[in-house]
Scaffold this motif. Structure first.
Motif, short mmCIF file in Angstrom:
data_model
loop_
_atom_site.label_atom_id
_atom_site.label_comp_id
_atom_site.label_asym_id
_atom_site.label_seq_id
_atom_site.Cartn_x
_atom_site.Cartn_y
_atom_site.Cartn_z
N ALA A 115 0.85 -1.19 0.00
CA ALA A 115 0.00 0.00 0.00
C ALA A 115 0.89 1.23 0.00
N GLY A 116 0.56 2.18 -0.84
CA GLY A 116 1.34 3.41 -0.96
C GLY A 116 2.28 3.41 -2.14
N ASP A 117 2.58 2.23 -2.71
CA ASP A 117 3.47 2.15 -3.87
C ASP A 117 2.81 2.80 -5.09
N ALA A 118 3.59 3.48 -5.90
CA ALA A 118 3.15 3.97 -7.20
C ALA A 118 3.83 3.09 -8.24
N VAL A 119 3.03 2.52 -9.14
CA VAL A 119 3.53 1.50 -10.06
C VAL A 119 3.00 1.77 -11.47
N ASP A 120 3.85 1.54 -12.47
CA ASP A 120 3.41 1.57 -13.86
C ASP A 120 2.91 0.18 -14.22
N VAL A 121 1.69 0.09 -14.76
CA VAL A 121 1.10 -1.20 -15.08
C VAL A 121 0.45 -1.17 -16.46
N GLU A 122 0.34 -2.36 -17.02
CA GLU A 122 -0.49 -2.57 -18.20
C GLU A 122 -1.77 -3.21 -17.69
N ILE A 123 -2.90 -2.69 -18.15
CA ILE A 123 -4.19 -3.23 -17.74
C ILE A 123 -4.70 -4.18 -18.81
N ASP A 124 -5.16 -5.35 -18.35
CA ASP A 124 -5.70 -6.36 -19.25
C ASP A 124 -7.15 -6.64 -18.85
N VAL A 125 -8.03 -6.70 -19.85
CA VAL A 125 -9.41 -7.12 -19.63
C VAL A 125 -9.45 -8.58 -20.08
N PRO A 126 -9.45 -9.55 -19.13
CA PRO A 126 -9.30 -10.95 -19.51
C PRO A 126 -10.51 -11.59 -20.17
N ASP A 127 -11.69 -11.01 -20.00
CA ASP A 127 -12.90 -11.58 -20.58
C ASP A 127 -13.33 -10.81 -21.81
N ASP A 128 -13.94 -11.52 -22.77
CA ASP A 128 -14.53 -10.85 -23.92
C ASP A 128 -15.69 -9.97 -23.46
N ILE A 129 -15.86 -8.85 -24.11
CA ILE A 129 -16.94 -7.93 -23.78
C ILE A 129 -18.09 -8.15 -24.76
N GLU A 130 -19.26 -8.41 -24.22
CA GLU A 130 -20.44 -8.64 -25.05
C GLU A 130 -21.33 -7.41 -25.14
N ASN A 131 -21.37 -6.60 -24.09
CA ASN A 131 -22.26 -5.45 -24.05
C ASN A 131 -21.48 -4.18 -23.75
N TRP A 132 -21.85 -3.13 -24.43
CA TRP A 132 -21.25 -1.82 -24.20
C TRP A 132 -22.30 -0.78 -24.58
N ALA A 133 -22.05 0.46 -24.21
CA ALA A 133 -22.97 1.54 -24.53
C ALA A 133 -22.17 2.79 -24.88
N LEU A 134 -22.76 3.63 -25.71
CA LEU A 134 -22.16 4.94 -25.95
C LEU A 134 -22.25 5.73 -24.65
N ALA A 135 -21.24 6.52 -24.37
CA ALA A 135 -21.19 7.25 -23.10
C ALA A 135 -20.94 8.72 -23.36
N ASN A 136 -21.56 9.55 -22.58
CA ASN A 136 -21.34 10.98 -22.64
C ASN A 136 -20.89 11.44 -21.26
N ALA A 137 -19.73 10.94 -20.85
CA ALA A 137 -19.19 11.23 -19.52
C ALA A 137 -17.67 11.11 -19.59
N PRO A 138 -16.98 11.62 -18.58
CA PRO A 138 -15.51 11.56 -18.58
C PRO A 138 -14.99 10.12 -18.54
N ASP A 139 -13.75 9.94 -18.98
CA ASP A 139 -13.10 8.63 -18.91
C ASP A 139 -13.14 8.12 -17.47
N ALA A 140 -13.26 6.80 -17.33
CA ALA A 140 -13.38 6.24 -15.98
C ALA A 140 -12.83 4.83 -15.93
N LEU A 141 -12.36 4.48 -14.76
CA LEU A 141 -11.92 3.14 -14.38
C LEU A 141 -12.38 3.00 -12.94
N LEU A 142 -13.56 2.35 -12.74
CA LEU A 142 -14.23 2.42 -11.45
C LEU A 142 -14.77 1.07 -10.99
N ALA A 143 -14.73 0.85 -9.69
CA ALA A 143 -15.40 -0.29 -9.05
C ALA A 143 -15.70 0.13 -7.62
N ASP A 144 -16.89 -0.26 -7.15
CA ASP A 144 -17.29 0.13 -5.79
C ASP A 144 -16.47 -0.58 -4.72
#
Length: 140
Positions: free
Chosen positions: A41-70
């Motif tokens: 905790a506290g480390d700053a790290v450069d990473v490559e992000i991988d989405v391991p599953d195929d995406i079946e559903n998506w939507a057009l968005a009119n909002a800022p870029d995001a990478l979010l999970a509750d």
């Protein structure tokens, strides 16, 4: 993508690296850590992000870029601009903030032809969710 590690969660299965909670320029989320050294905790790290599953559903968005999970284990929501689409490949490059994430969209097969209506087009601002993301650390 440069992330700040907020928390490292125990891997109780021993099958993979730990899950991490992190903050990035586009938001706060969690991911499976796939590096050989476990961060703190506290480390700053450069990473490559991988989405391991195929995406079946998506939507057009009119909002800022995001990478979010509750919370860890919740679906991860990603929002960005489609940077490129290859006509012969189901992989789409999505720009989130200043970084590119490669995402595979599930093609649709119909009798006698293969179509791909589920893929977005270059320039589309899209949003989609995935069960998890993986992060691979790298050095610059």
């Amino acid at each position: 993508m440069r992330i700040e590690i907020l928390d490292v969660l125990d891997d109780t299965t021993g099958e993979h690296g730990p899950d991490i909670v992190f903050r990035a320029p586009a938001g706060r989320a969690w991911a499976r850590w796939l590096g050989s050294e476990v961060p703190r905790a506290g480390d700053a790290v450069d990473v490559e992000i991988d989405v391991p599953d195929d995406i079946e559903n998506w939507a057009l968005a009119n909002a800022p870029d995001a990478l979010l999970a509750d919370a860890p284990g919740d679906p991860v929501r990603l929002r960005g601009v489609v940077a490129s689409v290859d006509a012969d490949d189901p992989v789409v490059a999505v720009r989130i903030d200043t970084d590119i994430i490669l995402v595979e969209f599930t093609p649709t097969d119909r009798p006698g032809q293969r179509t791909d209506p589920a893929r977005p087009s270059a320039g589309d601002h899209i949003e989609f969710t995935t069960a998890r993301i993986d992060v691979y650390p790298y050095s610059v």
